[in-house]
Scaffold this motif. Sequence first.
Motif, PDB file in Angstrom:
ATOM      1  N   TYR A 151       1.178  21.466 -12.051  1.00 34.49           N
ATOM      2  CA  TYR A 151      -0.263  21.209 -11.227  1.00 34.49           C
ATOM      3  C   TYR A 151       0.269  21.948  -9.707  1.00 34.49           C
ATOM      4  N   ILE A 152       1.171  21.851  -9.124  1.00 39.49           N
ATOM      5  CA  ILE A 152       1.528  22.384  -7.761  1.00 39.49           C
ATOM      6  C   ILE A 152       1.279  23.795  -7.944  1.00 39.49           C
ATOM      7  N   ARG A 153       1.994  24.325  -9.048  1.00 37.64           N
ATOM      8  CA  ARG A 153       1.773  25.664  -9.213  1.00 37.64           C
ATOM      9  C   ARG A 153       0.361  26.397  -9.239  1.00 37.64           C
ATOM     10  N   GLU A 154      -0.533  25.704  -9.637  1.00 39.07           N
ATOM     11  CA  GLU A 154      -2.155  25.988  -9.913  1.00 39.07           C
ATOM     12  C   GLU A 154      -2.391  25.913  -8.444  1.00 39.07           C
ATOM     13  N   LEU A 155      -2.207  25.093  -7.611  1.00 39.18           N
ATOM     14  CA  LEU A 155      -2.464  25.052  -6.017  1.00 39.18           C
ATOM     15  C   LEU A 155      -2.049  26.150  -5.066  1.00 39.18           C
ATOM     16  N   ILE A 156      -0.707  27.076  -5.416  1.00 34.91           N
ATOM     17  CA  ILE A 156      -0.274  27.464  -4.521  1.00 34.91           C
ATOM     18  C   ILE A 156      -0.233  29.041  -4.846  1.00 34.91           C
ATOM     19  N   GLU A 157       0.030  29.507  -6.419  1.00 33.75           N
ATOM     20  CA  GLU A 157       0.382  30.520  -6.719  1.00 33.75           C
ATOM     21  C   GLU A 157      -0.302  31.655  -6.247  1.00 33.75           C
ATOM     22  N   HIS A 158      -1.554  31.557  -5.810  1.00 29.62           N
ATOM     23  CA  HIS A 158      -2.462  32.651  -5.365  1.00 29.62           C
ATOM     24  C   HIS A 158      -2.547  32.734  -3.722  1.00 29.62           C
TER      25      HIS A 158
ATOM     26  N   GLN B 185       0.821  -1.284   0.180  1.00 29.76           N
ATOM     27  CA  GLN B 185      -0.032   0.040  -0.094  1.00 29.76           C
ATOM     28  C   GLN B 185       0.988   1.332  -0.085  1.00 29.76           C
ATOM     29  N   HIS B 186       1.378   1.444  -1.261  1.00 28.04           N
ATOM     30  CA  HIS B 186       2.281   2.612  -1.347  1.00 28.04           C
ATOM     31  C   HIS B 186       1.705   3.999  -0.823  1.00 28.04           C
ATOM     32  N   SER B 187       2.321   4.617   0.169  1.00 21.62           N
ATOM     33  CA  SER B 187       1.425   6.062   0.572  1.00 21.62           C
ATOM     34  C   SER B 187       2.506   7.077   0.778  1.00 21.62           C
ATOM     35  N   ASN B 188       1.817   8.466   0.938  1.00 21.24           N
ATOM     36  CA  ASN B 188       2.551   9.341   1.520  1.00 21.24           C
ATOM     37  C   ASN B 188       1.874   9.630   2.783  1.00 21.24           C
ATOM     38  N   GLY B 189       2.198  10.304   3.848  1.00 22.62           N
ATOM     39  CA  GLY B 189       1.581  10.607   4.917  1.00 22.62           C
ATOM     40  C   GLY B 189       2.014  12.161   5.559  1.00 22.62           C
ATOM     41  N   VAL B 190       1.013  12.598   6.301  1.00 19.58           N
ATOM     42  CA  VAL B 190       1.164  13.786   6.940  1.00 19.58           C
ATOM     43  C   VAL B 190       0.740  13.631   8.776  1.00 19.58           C
ATOM     44  N   LEU B 191       1.797  14.051   9.547  1.00 14.50           N
ATOM     45  CA  LEU B 191       1.448  13.949  10.960  1.00 14.50           C
ATOM     46  C   LEU B 191       1.445  15.454  11.423  1.00 14.50           C
ATOM     47  N   SER B 192       0.324  15.924  12.185  1.00 15.56           N
ATOM     48  CA  SER B 192       0.173  17.141  12.589  1.00 15.56           C
ATOM     49  C   SER B 192       0.022  17.425  14.303  1.00 15.56           C
ATOM     50  N   ARG B 193       0.489  18.099  14.893  1.00 10.41           N
ATOM     51  CA  ARG B 193       0.036  18.545  16.312  1.00 10.41           C
ATOM     52  C   ARG B 193      -1.075  19.776  16.182  1.00 10.41           C
ATOM     53  N   ILE B 194      -1.407  20.071  14.824  1.00 10.71           N
ATOM     54  CA  ILE B 194      -2.199  20.943  14.895  1.00 10.71           C
ATOM     55  C   ILE B 194      -3.663  20.633  14.045  1.00 10.71           C
ATOM     56  N   GLU B 195      -4.694  20.647  14.295  1.00  7.87           N
ATOM     57  CA  GLU B 195      -5.601  20.229  13.615  1.00  7.87           C
ATOM     58  C   GLU B 195      -5.826  20.988  12.480  1.00  7.87           C
ATOM     59  N   PRO B 196      -5.865  20.335  11.300  1.00  9.88           N
ATOM     60  CA  PRO B 196      -5.958  21.063   9.942  1.00  9.88           C
ATOM     61  C   PRO B 196      -7.530  21.545   9.839  1.00  9.88           C
ATOM     62  N   SER B 197      -7.684  22.406   9.206  1.00  8.60           N
ATOM     63  CA  SER B 197      -9.065  23.042   8.559  1.00  8.60           C
ATOM     64  C   SER B 197      -9.486  22.002   7.398  1.00  8.60           C
ATOM     65  N   LEU B 198      -8.523  21.748   6.718  1.00  7.71           N
ATOM     66  CA  LEU B 198      -8.784  21.160   5.500  1.00  7.71           C
ATOM     67  C   LEU B 198      -7.712  20.147   5.100  1.00  7.71           C
ATOM     68  N   VAL B 199      -7.923  18.872   4.844  1.00  3.55           N
ATOM     69  CA  VAL B 199      -6.942  17.961   4.028  1.00  3.55           C
ATOM     70  C   VAL B 199      -7.461  17.482   2.397  1.00  3.55           C
ATOM     71  N   GLU B 200      -6.667  17.793   1.704  1.00 10.89           N
ATOM     72  CA  GLU B 200      -7.159  17.439   0.270  1.00 10.89           C
ATOM     73  C   GLU B 200      -6.005  16.543  -0.291  1.00 10.89           C
ATOM     74  N   ASP B 201      -6.512  15.498  -1.062  1.00 10.77           N
ATOM     75  CA  ASP B 201      -5.991  14.252  -1.831  1.00 10.77           C
ATOM     76  C   ASP B 201      -5.699  14.607  -3.179  1.00 10.77           C
ATOM     77  N   HIS B 202      -4.507  14.875  -3.821  1.00 11.34           N
ATOM     78  CA  HIS B 202      -4.331  15.217  -5.067  1.00 11.34           C
ATOM     79  C   HIS B 202      -3.329  14.143  -5.778  1.00 11.34           C
ATOM     80  N   PRO B 203      -3.890  13.126  -6.561  1.00 11.31           N
ATOM     81  CA  PRO B 203      -3.232  12.450  -7.717  1.00 11.31           C
ATOM     82  C   PRO B 203      -2.315  13.371  -8.339  1.00 11.31           C
ATOM     83  N   LEU B 204      -1.117  13.094  -8.642  1.00 15.35           N
ATOM     84  CA  LEU B 204      -0.375  14.113  -9.517  1.00 15.35           C
ATOM     85  C   LEU B 204      -0.395  13.387 -11.174  1.00 15.35           C
ATOM     86  N   PRO B 205      -0.489  14.184 -12.031  1.00 18.81           N
ATOM     87  CA  PRO B 205      -0.383  13.752 -13.348  1.00 18.81           C
ATOM     88  C   PRO B 205       0.806  12.925 -13.697  1.00 18.81           C
ATOM     89  N   GLY B 206       1.026  11.910 -14.682  1.00 16.38           N
ATOM     90  CA  GLY B 206       2.107  10.967 -14.924  1.00 16.38           C
ATOM     91  C   GLY B 206       1.596   9.821 -15.879  1.00 16.38           C
TER      92      GLY B 206
END
Length: 278
Positions: free
Chosen positions: A184-191, A124-145
């Motif tokens: 793709y990442i640029r579109e998520l962050i540039e603004h 089960q190939h995965s990425n992960g995030v661990l946080s001590r702060i509760e996120p207001s939102l978490v989004e899952d984005h498959p990257l193109p390829g």
Amino acid sequence: MQEPTPVPQYPASPGLVSDHDKQPRSPRDSLKLLSFNIQVGINTQAYHHYVTRSWQHLLPHRQRNRTLDEIAQVLRQYDLVALQEVDGGSLRSGFVNQVEYLAQSGQFQHWYQQRNRNLGKLAQHSNGVLSRIEPSLVEDHPLPGLIPGRGAIVVRLGSGENSLLVIVLHLALGVRTQDRQLRYIRELIEHHPHVVLMGDMNNPLEHLLNRPALQGLGLVSAEQVMPTYPSWKPTRALDHILITPSLEMRHAEVLDCTISDHRPIAMEIGLPQCLHGL
């Protein structure tokens, strides 16, 4: 380029804190960040281990959880951790969700697993995030390829413009595919004014920042080259933490840690006044 539609998701219930566990928050003016490619808990300390320990990518190993415990000890001093090459619970990990395991062992209240390649009981190939702060939102984005299996996790801390956007990613190896993924990442962050981009980017920093997709964003990195791979004698800087100019880089380092074939990279960032309520 066809873009997948992200589905907002939150950490599974074991990663959430119940109300009685929550403590009053004091204002914070900084965050300690870490990015770590853990190679599914395989302790690789020489090139020949890629051959002699390759079976551990398919089969369970009795020392693997001990390695995870060592990793958890490293993670405990950080506020938010990006993980790459994590197993989400299959034969090779003893059916242990390694993101959840590290969250519990590292005492993180919030966690999220992004499954990028589902090989059933085998992996089960995965990425992960661990946080001590509760996120207001978490989004899952498959990257193109051409070959599916790379992804980015978007974590929002806070709300609106007074929020911090953290992008956790693991880029592909090919240059053309990387360019598509970075666009793709640029579109998520540039603004967005306050952004952290962190993960295994399979690229030296000078190549990464010169890519057209990242030019003009003003992303800030550590001034010195910080090699992370291979862990036993690092010569290549493949893992990076990049921040927007609104954030202050107070300290950056590669940890002297040879648990995986990558060394973890850490950064402490100062937050502007509008983010002190995170």
